[in-house]
Design a protein around this motif. Structure first.
Motif, PDB file in Angstrom:
ATOM      1  N   ARG A 123       0.834  -1.208   0.000  1.00  0.00           N
ATOM      2  CA  ARG A 123       0.000   0.000   0.000  1.00  0.00           C
ATOM      3  C   ARG A 123       0.864   1.252   0.000  1.00  0.00           C
ATOM      4  O   ARG A 123       1.867   1.324   0.690  1.00  0.00           O
ATOM      5  CB  ARG A 123      -0.892   0.040   1.251  1.00  0.00           C
ATOM      6  N   GLU A 124       0.435   2.250  -0.758  1.00  0.00           N
ATOM      7  CA  GLU A 124       1.186   3.511  -0.788  1.00  0.00           C
ATOM      8  C   GLU A 124       1.019   4.275   0.518  1.00  0.00           C
ATOM      9  O   GLU A 124       1.955   4.871   1.033  1.00  0.00           O
ATOM     10  CB  GLU A 124       0.728   4.381  -1.953  1.00  0.00           C
ATOM     11  N   ALA A 125      -0.201   4.255   1.059  1.00  0.00           N
ATOM     12  CA  ALA A 125      -0.486   4.973   2.297  1.00  0.00           C
ATOM     13  C   ALA A 125      -1.392   4.118   3.169  1.00  0.00           C
ATOM     14  O   ALA A 125      -2.248   3.390   2.655  1.00  0.00           O
ATOM     15  CB  ALA A 125      -1.154   6.301   1.995  1.00  0.00           C
ATOM     16  N   VAL A 126      -1.216   4.221   4.497  1.00  0.00           N
ATOM     17  CA  VAL A 126      -1.968   3.399   5.441  1.00  0.00           C
ATOM     18  C   VAL A 126      -2.133   4.161   6.752  1.00  0.00           C
ATOM     19  O   VAL A 126      -1.222   4.877   7.173  1.00  0.00           O
ATOM     20  CB  VAL A 126      -1.229   2.072   5.728  1.00  0.00           C
ATOM     21  N   LEU A 127      -3.277   3.965   7.389  1.00  0.00           N
ATOM     22  CA  LEU A 127      -3.479   4.430   8.758  1.00  0.00           C
ATOM     23  C   LEU A 127      -3.526   3.201   9.652  1.00  0.00           C
ATOM     24  O   LEU A 127      -4.174   2.212   9.309  1.00  0.00           O
ATOM     25  CB  LEU A 127      -4.792   5.211   8.883  1.00  0.00           C
TER      26      LEU A 127
END
Length: 107
Positions: free
Chosen positions: A17-21
């Motif tokens: 994933r490029e971005a994750v929370l």
């Protein structure tokens, strides 16, 4: 929110994933229980996935990510942590950082 069940699976997610929370919680934490639905509600506004982990069930996550308090909300971009909010997480600054992350993922 999808649940992280091992540190290995978390490492795999970061590479995919490029971005994750990541929402970090623990057992018997009333602040965690109160904050979780507030953060989960924000998911619809952002294009990146939200994950949660209970560090009482996956203690390796606490050690590997240097987590000393719960709840904590961590933001990652391209596999690197870009923001960390812990204990009493202010929603407005969290949203500001998530907006920045949203813009970064648009490229």
């Amino acid at each position: 929110m999808n649940e992280v069940t091992s540190f290995k699976s978390w490492q795999d997610l970061l590479t995919q994933r490029e971005a994750v929370l990541l929402f970090v919680k623990t057992d018997h934490c009333s602040v965690c229980e109160g904050l979780y639905p507030q953060v989960e509600e924000l998911h619809e506004q952002y294009p990146f996935p939200f994950y949660s982990v209970n560090v009482a069930k996956v203690p390796e996550m606490a050690g590997q990510l240097s987590l000393f308090a719960a709840p904590a909300v961590l933001l990652f971009h391209q596999g690197k942590e870009t923001a960390r909010f812990a204990r009493f997480v202010p929603i407005e600054p969290l949203c500001k950082r998530m907006d920045e992350l949203k813009e970064a993922t648009r490229g």
